[in-house]
Design a protein around this motif. Structure first.
Motif, PDB file in Angstrom:
ATOM      1  N   LEU A 529      39.775  43.775  31.434  1.00 14.57           N
ATOM      2  CA  LEU A 529      39.160  43.476  32.720  1.00 14.57           C
ATOM      3  C   LEU A 529      39.359  44.642  33.680  1.00 14.57           C
ATOM      4  O   LEU A 529      40.381  45.341  33.621  1.00 14.57           O
ATOM      5  CB  LEU A 529      39.766  42.205  33.322  1.00 14.57           C
ATOM      6  CG  LEU A 529      39.650  40.922  32.487  1.00 14.57           C
ATOM      7  CD1 LEU A 529      40.364  39.774  33.184  1.00 14.57           C
ATOM      8  CD2 LEU A 529      38.193  40.562  32.246  1.00 14.57           C
ATOM      9  N   PRO A 530      38.424  44.860  34.589  1.00 11.13           N
ATOM     10  CA  PRO A 530      38.545  45.963  35.544  1.00 11.13           C
ATOM     11  C   PRO A 530      39.483  45.645  36.717  1.00 11.13           C
ATOM     12  O   PRO A 530      39.814  46.535  37.500  1.00 11.13           O
ATOM     13  CB  PRO A 530      37.112  46.143  36.041  1.00 11.13           C
ATOM     14  CG  PRO A 530      36.528  44.768  35.952  1.00 11.13           C
ATOM     15  CD  PRO A 530      37.144  44.147  34.729  1.00 11.13           C
ATOM     16  N   GLU A 535      41.229  38.787  41.651  1.00 14.32           N
ATOM     17  CA  GLU A 535      40.391  39.736  42.384  1.00 14.32           C
ATOM     18  C   GLU A 535      38.918  39.570  42.022  1.00 14.32           C
ATOM     19  O   GLU A 535      38.041  39.656  42.879  1.00 14.32           O
ATOM     20  CB  GLU A 535      40.841  41.162  42.079  1.00 14.32           C
ATOM     21  CG  GLU A 535      42.162  41.568  42.687  1.00 14.32           C
ATOM     22  CD  GLU A 535      42.533  42.997  42.294  1.00 14.32           C
ATOM     23  OE1 GLU A 535      42.405  43.885  43.137  1.00 14.32           O
ATOM     24  OE2 GLU A 535      42.944  43.196  41.122  1.00 14.32           O
ATOM     25  N   ILE A 536      38.653  39.354  40.738  1.00  9.16           N
ATOM     26  CA  ILE A 536      37.260  39.184  40.303  1.00  9.16           C
ATOM     27  C   ILE A 536      36.680  37.885  40.835  1.00  9.16           C
ATOM     28  O   ILE A 536      35.610  37.864  41.462  1.00  9.16           O
ATOM     29  CB  ILE A 536      37.176  39.206  38.763  1.00  9.16           C
ATOM     30  CG1 ILE A 536      37.571  40.580  38.222  1.00  9.16           C
ATOM     31  CG2 ILE A 536      35.758  38.835  38.290  1.00  9.16           C
ATOM     32  CD1 ILE A 536      37.750  40.617  36.712  1.00  9.16           C
ATOM     33  N   TRP A 581      30.226  41.842  44.825  1.00  6.74           N
ATOM     34  CA  TRP A 581      30.861  41.106  43.731  1.00  6.74           C
ATOM     35  C   TRP A 581      31.249  42.068  42.613  1.00  6.74           C
ATOM     36  O   TRP A 581      30.668  43.157  42.483  1.00  6.74           O
ATOM     37  CB  TRP A 581      29.904  40.057  43.177  1.00  6.74           C
ATOM     38  CG  TRP A 581      29.600  38.935  44.119  1.00  6.74           C
ATOM     39  CD1 TRP A 581      30.202  37.710  44.151  1.00  6.74           C
ATOM     40  CD2 TRP A 581      28.609  38.913  45.164  1.00  6.74           C
ATOM     41  NE1 TRP A 581      29.661  36.926  45.158  1.00  6.74           N
ATOM     42  CE2 TRP A 581      28.684  37.645  45.798  1.00  6.74           C
ATOM     43  CE3 TRP A 581      27.683  39.838  45.646  1.00  6.74           C
ATOM     44  CZ2 TRP A 581      27.870  37.276  46.863  1.00  6.74           C
ATOM     45  CZ3 TRP A 581      26.864  39.476  46.716  1.00  6.74           C
ATOM     46  CH2 TRP A 581      26.963  38.212  47.308  1.00  6.74           C
ATOM     47  N   PHE A 582      32.222  41.662  41.826  1.00  7.25           N
ATOM     48  CA  PHE A 582      32.491  42.337  40.558  1.00  7.25           C
ATOM     49  C   PHE A 582      31.599  41.659  39.521  1.00  7.25           C
ATOM     50  O   PHE A 582      31.817  40.485  39.163  1.00  7.25           O
ATOM     51  CB  PHE A 582      33.960  42.205  40.173  1.00  7.25           C
ATOM     52  CG  PHE A 582      34.906  43.030  41.033  1.00  7.25           C
ATOM     53  CD1 PHE A 582      34.423  43.969  41.942  1.00  7.25           C
ATOM     54  CD2 PHE A 582      36.273  42.870  40.923  1.00  7.25           C
ATOM     55  CE1 PHE A 582      35.280  44.725  42.726  1.00  7.25           C
ATOM     56  CE2 PHE A 582      37.149  43.628  41.698  1.00  7.25           C
ATOM     57  CZ  PHE A 582      36.650  44.556  42.599  1.00  7.25           C
ATOM     58  N   VAL A 583      30.609  42.402  39.020  1.00  5.09           N
ATOM     59  CA  VAL A 583      29.542  41.796  38.222  1.00  5.09           C
ATOM     60  C   VAL A 583      29.661  42.208  36.754  1.00  5.09           C
ATOM     61  O   VAL A 583      29.566  43.397  36.428  1.00  5.09           O
ATOM     62  CB  VAL A 583      28.162  42.205  38.762  1.00  5.09           C
ATOM     63  CG1 VAL A 583      27.064  41.431  38.024  1.00  5.09           C
ATOM     64  CG2 VAL A 583      28.068  41.979  40.266  1.00  5.09           C
ATOM     65  N   PRO A 584      29.832  41.236  35.844  1.00  9.35           N
ATOM     66  CA  PRO A 584      29.838  41.559  34.408  1.00  9.35           C
ATOM     67  C   PRO A 584      28.403  41.622  33.879  1.00  9.35           C
ATOM     68  O   PRO A 584      27.711  40.607  33.803  1.00  9.35           O
ATOM     69  CB  PRO A 584      30.603  40.384  33.798  1.00  9.35           C
ATOM     70  CG  PRO A 584      30.329  39.237  34.728  1.00  9.35           C
ATOM     71  CD  PRO A 584      30.126  39.821  36.101  1.00  9.35           C
ATOM     72  N   ILE A 585      27.956  42.832  33.542  1.00 12.23           N
ATOM     73  CA  ILE A 585      26.566  43.024  33.120  1.00 12.23           C
ATOM     74  C   ILE A 585      26.503  43.160  31.603  1.00 12.23           C
ATOM     75  O   ILE A 585      26.956  44.153  31.026  1.00 12.23           O
ATOM     76  CB  ILE A 585      25.948  44.266  33.793  1.00 12.23           C
ATOM     77  CG1 ILE A 585      25.963  44.086  35.317  1.00 12.23           C
ATOM     78  CG2 ILE A 585      24.519  44.478  33.295  1.00 12.23           C
ATOM     79  CD1 ILE A 585      25.470  45.295  36.065  1.00 12.23           C
ATOM     80  N   THR A 586      25.953  42.143  30.967  1.00 11.97           N
ATOM     81  CA  THR A 586      25.638  42.231  29.539  1.00 11.97           C
ATOM     82  C   THR A 586      24.182  42.663  29.425  1.00 11.97           C
ATOM     83  O   THR A 586      23.349  42.262  30.234  1.00 11.97           O
ATOM     84  CB  THR A 586      25.863  40.893  28.848  1.00 11.97           C
ATOM     85  OG1 THR A 586      25.137  39.871  29.560  1.00 11.97           O
ATOM     86  CG2 THR A 586      27.342  40.523  28.848  1.00 11.97           C
ATOM     87  N   TRP A 587      23.869  43.480  28.406  1.00  6.99           N
ATOM     88  CA  TRP A 587      22.494  44.001  28.379  1.00  6.99           C
ATOM     89  C   TRP A 587      22.077  44.404  26.965  1.00  6.99           C
ATOM     90  O   TRP A 587      22.900  44.524  26.067  1.00  6.99           O
ATOM     91  CB  TRP A 587      22.348  45.166  29.354  1.00  6.99           C
ATOM     92  CG  TRP A 587      23.177  46.383  29.024  1.00  6.99           C
ATOM     93  CD1 TRP A 587      24.532  46.487  29.046  1.00  6.99           C
ATOM     94  CD2 TRP A 587      22.690  47.672  28.644  1.00  6.99           C
ATOM     95  NE1 TRP A 587      24.925  47.758  28.713  1.00  6.99           N
ATOM     96  CE2 TRP A 587      23.814  48.511  28.467  1.00  6.99           C
ATOM     97  CE3 TRP A 587      21.421  48.203  28.440  1.00  6.99           C
ATOM     98  CZ2 TRP A 587      23.702  49.850  28.096  1.00  6.99           C
ATOM     99  CZ3 TRP A 587      21.289  49.538  28.075  1.00  6.99           C
ATOM    100  CH2 TRP A 587      22.432  50.342  27.908  1.00  6.99           C
TER     101      TRP A 587
END
Length: 956
Positions: A529-530, A535-536, A581-587
């Motif tokens: 996790l970043p 925090e997220i 936001w802290f955004v988890p980008i799946t692509w």
């Protein structure tokens, strides 16, 4: 409240249209919990009048009794409660109950004051003519009571003592009282039904959120957990149920009456809002005791139980319980699980520990009459309520500001449990339609609110009830699903287990969950996790709204901004996180999964997303709680891919492309014609989720353009798109004679017929009218397929006249299956005759004709009818003070089509009228309605010509 917001698909069809013109699914916006009736009347005590403190809107004093929250001086330990409801009227024509209650409490801070919640109860005078008697426990001497009085506004019985209670000592407070067993669907209330021509009365409860105090005096806050010892006195021939297992029933004589007295096992330590008891003549069916000794019973009206309507619920309850035990890795802590269907119930269901209460439509399923959607509603609602047995009941939020944690979690887990019970349905995919998109709708408004607010921002019962909304349920589910996805389901589940083990039988705040999840994530080598989970996630729950992520494939840049459906709306609520936001980008790129990338700033560059030839698709399977926009060339490449080979794009993302495009267009981020072009490929699409996404969004066009010249070209365009789907289902069902085999196909068949009839496909109107006429000829044999009844009833009644309407009304009144009655209730609203619609509106508020729990249905349904909309609006403005408990659902449902300046002015004048009346309700709902109407007005003015021109080009 376990899916206390469940509503039928017909009503959902109407409600979501106010924001996206969409058809809510079976787990849609929830109905607002029935607020208890507050009567400011004289309190009769042994023929002596005790004057209650008058209701005041002035700023309260700083006295403890003028504050809505209990002081932190006392803690309840256990209650002994005896209640005797009378199921026949007394000499004054009222249904009453009498009771005796004692509560043992511990003094934790020095005080000479006892505050305990009490509302709408008349007290007998006890020792020294006080309303309560105080005794010390364990040899402790109790202080003398100086005086008692009732603080009506804050709903407290106030007991002033001569001296302080002793810290660390326990005391016993005893009261005797009487209350009304009203039909207001809250607290301890009555439900009525007719069996073989005889009226029957059920005494039942709905305590959440703040109605336990109307049944007995109690410390009515979720953190005031205690053990409840309950005794119920009831008439011969009835059965008494409660949270605990009944330990014995005996015949006794009281007041020269032969009655039954049933005692129950003491409950586990729990909150007052989870207390439940029911007295009825209901029979039950039960499963054999397994190795775990959990008794599962289904209760309801005799006719329904004997007709087998409870069989499906019985068959799935135990598998769901076992799945949840495994998922939580925590044993179900009770000896039984009773589930009971009530003829009158304000919500969809309620997760009372050990005794779950339901509307009949969410517990009963009759295969010959109920639809496949009804069956899905039963399994998902049961799963939602049983998920609460651990998350909400075993571990409870400390205060209502964290209600989202209870309800969002149960909403999420319900899909996992239902998927286990019905593995061939792929039901987890429906969460995107039923929860994520529903949350997007309301969370894109300035009037939205954070999932969690400050504890001191939620005080009054009205403020608490306002939290039971789509943000709490659906956004809560969506962000927890996102969290589970980026942690992995195994890490998420293990963290939940640790959380439940540490906090069992106590109360928590949301950060307690973050801590346990973090511990597991830290020990798992596969979680990267970043930032910390806290925090997220705090960015997702402590600020309203969500981001739209924009990907520029020319430069590889990724950026985010707070998404608002009205781009000119002013956000005047500051955020500690500046709406980032802290955004988890799946692509994926050209169909290849590229993994996950975190967006941690307003914008960043990501070289891998830079391309001039490949299509990029982000937010795979819509696991993230955000929308996605692209540069125009990438939109073109996605549309080209849909046209050439749409199956290269995952089915959930095909629906996402359509939904994101239309929503971005409404927010003026994307051109409206680009959004319309995402539907061009639909003539080749057979899957439910993309079609449902398109229909939801295009329904907004119908609502906005229903009375304009755009309606004709819109119908013509969509007719060409839906005709192949209509004929496809005609073929695979052998000319409508059998059901499709796949779960999603059964839903899409309904979509095909609905849209075909809506766009005037001749074969569709002939089909629906033919089925209905056959039924009219022989009312005992209904030829309409159960999955298609909603569309058939509506279209046939719309095409007919008074004869068709009267037949539908007669079938509604004669129906003994709640799901069938619900479909007919919707169909009756489709008539084109104004006088029939007006008659139906008046029927809606007559409890002898339409149950009180259903009053909103006909009114909002009629408002969805282009002819009935002005009738419903006028009716509501004239009668709104008679429908205060249904105000929010009604105002949002009725004005969803408003799109002119004149209608906006009407709504604003109504807002002033409500404010001038002094009735404190619906403020937030009216603000939402005004915000939505302003957006509608602007959208029509900016898009009407462009939409018209594009539609005409398509027909050229």
């Amino acid at each position: 409240m376990g899916k206390g917001f469940y509503i039928s698909k017909p009503l959902a069809f109407v409600l979501l249209a106010l924001a996206v013109g969409s058809l809510l699914t079976i787990l849609g916006l929830s109905l607002i919990y029935a607020q208890e009736k507050r009567r400011n009347e004289e309190n009769m005590v042994n023929n002596t009048v005790t004057t209650l403190a008058p209701y005041s809107t002035s700023i309260p004093s700083n006295e403890p009794w003028d504050k809505y929250r209990l002081p932190d001086t006392l803690l309840p330990e256990y209650y002994n409660i005896t209640l005797w409801p009378r199921l026949t009227k007394d000499d004054l024509g009222m249904y009453i109950f009498t009771g005796k209650s004692g509560v043992a409490f511990l003094c934790v801070k020095e005080t000479d004051l006892i505050l305990i919640h009490s509302s709408n109860l008349n007290y007998s005078l006890t020792a020294e003519k006080h309303h309560a008697e105080l005794m010390g426990l364990g040899g402790t001497r109790a202080p003398v009571i100086l005086k008692t009085w009732f603080q009506d506004q804050t709903e407290f019985m106030v007991i002033q003592l001569r001296e302080n209670l002793q810290v660390g000592k326990s005391y016993w407070l005893y009261t005797e009282f009487q209350g009304e067993l009203a039909d207001d669907l809250g607290g301890f209330y009555r439900s009525e039904y007719v069996e073989n021509g005889v009226e029957k009365v059920v005494a039942t409860t709905q305590m959440q959120p703040t109605a336990a105090r109307t049944a007995f005096p109690c410390f009515d806050e979720p953190s005031m957990k205690a053990v409840f010892h309950l005794t119920l006195i009831h008439p011969p021939g009835t059965v008494a149920l409660a949270n605990g297992m009944e330990t014995g029933t005996e015949n006794i004589t009281i007041e020269n009456q032969q009655v039954l007295q049933t005692r129950f096992e003491p409950t586990e330590k729990m909150s007052t809002y989870l207390l439940a008891f029911v007295i009825s003549e209901f029979p039950s069916i039960q499963s054999p005791l397994g190795a775990n000794k959990i008794l599962v019973r289904i209760w309801g009206r005799r006719e329904a139980i004997e007709n087998g309507e409870g069989d499906y619920a019985l068959n799935v309850t135990f598998p769901v319980l076992k799945y949840l035990e495994s998922y939580y890795n925590t044993t179900y802590p009770l000896s039984k699980s009773d589930q009971i269907a009530l003829p009158d119930f304000s919500a969809g269901a309620m997760e009372n520990w050990g005794l779950v209460t339901y509307r009949e439509t969410f517990l009963f399923y009759e295969p010959k009459v109920s639809s496949h959607e009804d069956k899905e509603g039963v399994i998902t609602v049961i799963s939602h309520e049983l998920a609460h047995m651990w998350f909400g009941n075993l571990v409870t939020m400390r205060w209502w500001n964290d209600l989202w944690l209870n309800e969002g979690f149960a909403s999420y887990v319900s899909y996992l449990a239902a998927d286990y019970a019905e593995p061939t349905w792929n039901i987890k995919e429906l969460m995107v339609l039923q929860q994520v998109y529903r949350a997007f709708t309301v969370d894109a408004l300035v009037s939205s609110h954070p999932l969690s607010s400050r504890e001191d921002a939620v005080n009054t019962p009205q403020q608490i009830e306002e939290l039971f909304d789509a943000v709490t349920y659906s956004k809560g589910a969506a962000v927890l699903r996102m969290l589970s996805e980026f942690l992995s389901e195994s890490v998420f589940a293990k963290g939940l287990h640790n959380y439940l083990q540490e906090h069992a039988y106590s109360n928590t705040v949301y950060t307690d969950l973050w801590k346990k999840l973090q511990e597991v994530a830290d020990s798992d080598g596969n979680v990267h996790l970043p930032a910390s989970i806290e925090e997220i996630m705090n960015r997702w729950i402590l600020q309203a709204g969500f981001p739209v992520v924009t990907i520029d494939t020319h430069t590889g840049s990724i950026s985010q901004q707070h998404f608002l459906i009205d781009p000119e709306a002013v956000v005047n609520k500051p955020s500690d996180y500046n709406y980032e936001w802290f955004v988890p980008i799946t692509w994926m790129k050209n169909g290849r999964n590229m993994g996950q990338h975190w967006l941690l700033n307003k914008s960043t560059s990501y070289e891998l997303m830079k391309t001039e030839t490949n299509w990029i698709l982000a937010n795979l399977n819509v696991t993230g709680y955000y929308r996605v926009n692209y540069d125009s060339q990438n939109w073109e490449r996605l549309i080209k891919q849909l046209t050439s080979d749409h199956q290269a794009i995952p089915v959930l993302n095909r629906g996402q492309i359509i939904d994101d495009a239309f929503t971005l267009a409404r927010a003026k981020i994307l051109n409206i014609t680009m959004a319309l072009r995402t539907t061009q490929y639909l003539s080749n699409e057979k899957e439910y989720i993309p079609w449902e996404s398109a229909i939801r969004n295009l329904e907004y066009f119908f609502l906005m353009f229903d009375r304009t010249e755009v309606r004709g070209p819109l119908e013509a365009y969509l007719r060409r798109k839906v005709e192949p789907l209509f004929h496809y289902f005609k073929v695979i069902t052998s000319n409508w004679t059998r059901k499709p085999t796949r779960h999603m196909d059964q839903y899409n068949q309904l979509n095909a017929i609905t849209m075909a009839c809506k766009t005037r496909v001749k074969a569709c109107s002939e089909l629906t009218s033919m089925w209905y006429r056959q039924w009219m000829k022989d009312p005992n044999v209904n030829p309409v397929p159960s999955d298609l009844k909603t569309v058939v009833y509506c279209n046939a009644i719309a095409a007919g006249g008074v004869e068709e309407w009267d037949f539908g009304w007669a079938m509604f009144k004669n129906s003994t299956v709640a799901a069938e009655a619900e479909k007919l209730m919707y169909g009756l609203s489709c008539t084109k005759e104004p006088w029939l619609l007006n008659r139906y509106l008046h029927y809606a508020i007559d409890p002898n004709l339409i149950r009180k729990q259903d009053v909103t249905y006909p009114i909002v349904y009629i408002a969805s009818n282009v002819i009935g909309q002005p009738l419903a609006w006028d009716f509501f403005r004239a009668k709104w003070q008679l429908m205060t408990t249904e105000f929010r659902v009604l105002i949002l449902g009725i004005v969803k089509t408003f799109s002119t300046e004149f209608q906006l002015q009407q709504l604003q004048r109504f807002q002033e009228e409500v404010a001038e009346s002094g009735v404190s309700l619906g403020t937030h709902a009216i603000e939402q309605a005004i915000e939505q109407t302003k957006a509608n007005v602007k959208w029509v003015s900016e898009n009407k010509v462009q939409v018209m021109d594009w539609l005409i080009q398509q027909s050229a």
